[in-house]
Design an enzyme around this catalytic site. Structure first.
Site, short mmCIF file in Angstrom:
data_model
loop_
_atom_site.label_atom_id
_atom_site.label_comp_id
_atom_site.label_asym_id
_atom_site.label_seq_id
_atom_site.Cartn_x
_atom_site.Cartn_y
_atom_site.Cartn_z
N LYS A 89 46.24 39.20 43.96
CA LYS A 89 45.37 40.22 43.72
C LYS A 89 45.53 40.67 42.26
O LYS A 89 45.05 39.77 41.78
CB LYS A 89 45.54 41.24 44.94
CG LYS A 89 45.65 40.91 46.47
CD LYS A 89 44.30 40.86 46.84
CE LYS A 89 44.18 39.91 48.09
NZ LYS A 89 44.81 40.43 49.47
N HIS A 91 47.75 45.29 47.64
CA HIS A 91 46.67 46.03 46.85
C HIS A 91 47.24 47.11 45.82
O HIS A 91 46.73 48.02 45.48
CB HIS A 91 45.47 46.68 47.67
CG HIS A 91 44.66 45.47 48.49
ND1 HIS A 91 43.91 44.64 47.85
CD2 HIS A 91 44.71 44.95 49.60
CE1 HIS A 91 43.45 43.94 48.62
NE2 HIS A 91 44.01 44.15 49.56
N SER A 133 43.44 47.55 52.93
CA SER A 133 42.60 46.54 52.27
C SER A 133 41.04 46.72 52.34
O SER A 133 40.45 46.42 51.30
CB SER A 133 42.93 45.21 52.85
OG SER A 133 42.80 44.93 54.16
C1 LIG Z 1 44.95 39.25 50.87
C2 LIG Z 1 46.06 40.11 51.58
C3 LIG Z 1 47.03 39.50 52.24
C4 LIG Z 1 47.08 37.97 52.07
O1 LIG Z 1 47.82 37.47 51.04
P1 LIG Z 1 47.32 36.01 50.36
O2 LIG Z 1 48.12 35.73 49.30
O3 LIG Z 1 45.87 36.03 49.81
O4 LIG Z 1 47.61 35.17 51.54
C5 LIG Z 1 47.85 40.12 52.99
N1 LIG Z 1 47.88 41.47 52.87
C6 LIG Z 1 46.91 42.19 52.60
C7 LIG Z 1 46.86 43.63 53.01
C8 LIG Z 1 46.02 41.51 51.85
O5 LIG Z 1 44.76 42.30 51.47
#
Ligand SMILES: *Cc1c(COP(=O)(O)O)cnc(C)c1O
Length: 383
Positions: free
Chosen positions: A240, A210, A182
């Site tokens: 995302k 991602h 991320s």
């Molecule tokens: C943003 C993210 C999460 C968390 O997801 P949410 O739905 O925002 O709680 C989990 N893992 C990674 C790698 C992320 O970037």
């Protein structure tokens, strides 16, 4: 001031002194690209809305329709009365995109990882985790009370050595990693990890937050390699590229049945609101059908890395590591003066000494803006 307030004030002063204090800044997003902040209109390179679907007319229309029909909230946990009819459609879109038997939708990605890992392993078990894996994979591993061992980032020799030494003392084992990291934007070597998992009788859990909608023709990181690795636990988020909110696990039906019984963040938390579920379903339809759209974030990230003289992007995320929080904050301010929003990322989100700008490219970024940003980063930030 109470003792509690004194305690909090002291902690905040300490963060301030280390340039690590964070503040909420009101940010209004009224389309998929611009953010209104501090009275200014900035082009955002800090949103994970890679396909700009949070503002897509079909996605909004689906959400409005669901809200009108089923109301604002689910009313209870999915196991009680919160399992409104829209979940089935969403889970079937996920299973067809990820090519698994079943899917299980959680309240968020964080909740998914906090629930999945403790439902599968416990104190007699091992969790082997990439050191740069997302905070919520770490949270799930710690909640499981398993023996948690970190391997150096993407270092397969290190992971193999740890498995050889420690796997035999544990009943079950999970290998956990981000599919796309991320804060670095690089990919995990999933074929090699799948081989290690098979060899050492471990279960591979990949967090594809991602990857979905961006790589592997939108199907995610499992589909972005020359071979198709076996990933029995494909987790991800709907927040995302999908543009909304929610988390999921794609796996075999037996595994999702167990998760629905045992993951505490699934059992003891209210189901997602109908509008959120309908929005995600509409967004996944776009991801499955629009191959040109899903190719754009990576294309834009690569246009940027080529122009800025950086290593070629592997995903929509491009880090510009500046080491100190002070330098990262100054670079972010300099870009903001030129109408670009690129938020500085500081510890503990990234390791000490690796504060950075993290750029996130979306389908709708214009070539001219990407080129202007690349020039600024090349000439003014990295110079
Ligand atoms: C943003 C993210 C999460 C968390 O997801 P949410 O739905 O925002 O709680 C989990 N893992 C990674 C790698 C992320 O970037």
């Amino acid at each position: 001031m109470t003792a509690l307030d004194h305690f909090a004030a002291q902690k905040l002063r300490d963060l301030e002194a280390r340039q690590l204090r964070r503040r909420l800044i009101e940010s209004a997003r009224t389309d998929g690209i611009y953010v209104a902040r501090n009275g200014r209109r900035l082009i955002s390179f800090s949103c994970n809305d890679y396909l700009n679907l949070s503002h897509h007319p079909k996605v909004k229309e689906a959400a409005i329709g669901a809200l009108e029909r089923y109301g604002a909230g689910a009313g209870a946990s999915r196991l009680v009365t919160g399992n409104h009819p829209l979940f089935a459609a969403l889970e079937s879109r996920l299973t067809s995109l990820k090519q698994t038997d079943a899917a299980c939708v959680f309240g968020s990605g964080y909740l998914a990882n906090a629930g999945i890992i403790p439902a599968l392993v416990g104190k007699d078990d091992l969790v082997l985790i990439d050191e740069l894996a997302h905070a919520c994979l770490w949270a799930g591993a710690r909640l499981a009370r398993a023996n948690v061992l970190a391997f150096r980032h993407n270092d397969m020799a290190h992971a193999a050595a740890l498995l050889a030494e420690f796997r035999p003392q544990h009943a079950n084992a999970i290998i956990a990693t981000d599919g796309v990291f991320s804060m670095d934007g690089d990919l995990a070597p999933l074929p090699a990890l799948a081989t290690l998992a098979r060899r050492h009788d471990a279960w591979l859990l990949v967090d594809d937050a991602h990857g979905l909608g961006v790589i592997g023709d939108g199907r995610g990181s499992r589909f972005a390699h020359d071979e198709l690795p076996e990933v029995p636990l494909q987790m991800g988020t709907l927040s995302k590229a999908v543009g909304g909110y929610g988390g999921y696990l794609c796996a075999s039906r037996t595994v999702t049945d167990l998760i629905e019984n045992r993951a505490r963040s699934f059992v003891y938390s209210t189901g997602l609101p109908p509008a959120t579920v309908a929005a995600a379903t509409a967004a996944l339809d776009i991801i499955a059908d629009d191959h040109d759209l899903v190719a754009k974030p990576l294309r834009n990230a690569r246009r940027f890395t080529a122009a800025a003289g950086l290593p070629e992007a592997q995903s929509a995320i491009v880090p510009v590591v500046l080491r100190t929080a002070e330098r990262a904050l100054a670079a972010s301010r300099r870009l903001e003066d030129e109408d670009f929003l690129v938020v500085a990322i500081r510890p503990p989100t990234v390791p000490e000494g690796t504060a950075r700008l993290r750029l996130a490219f979306t389908a709708a970024h214009a070539d001219a803006d990407i080129d202007r940003l690349a020039e600024l980063v090349h000439d003014r930030v990295l110079a």
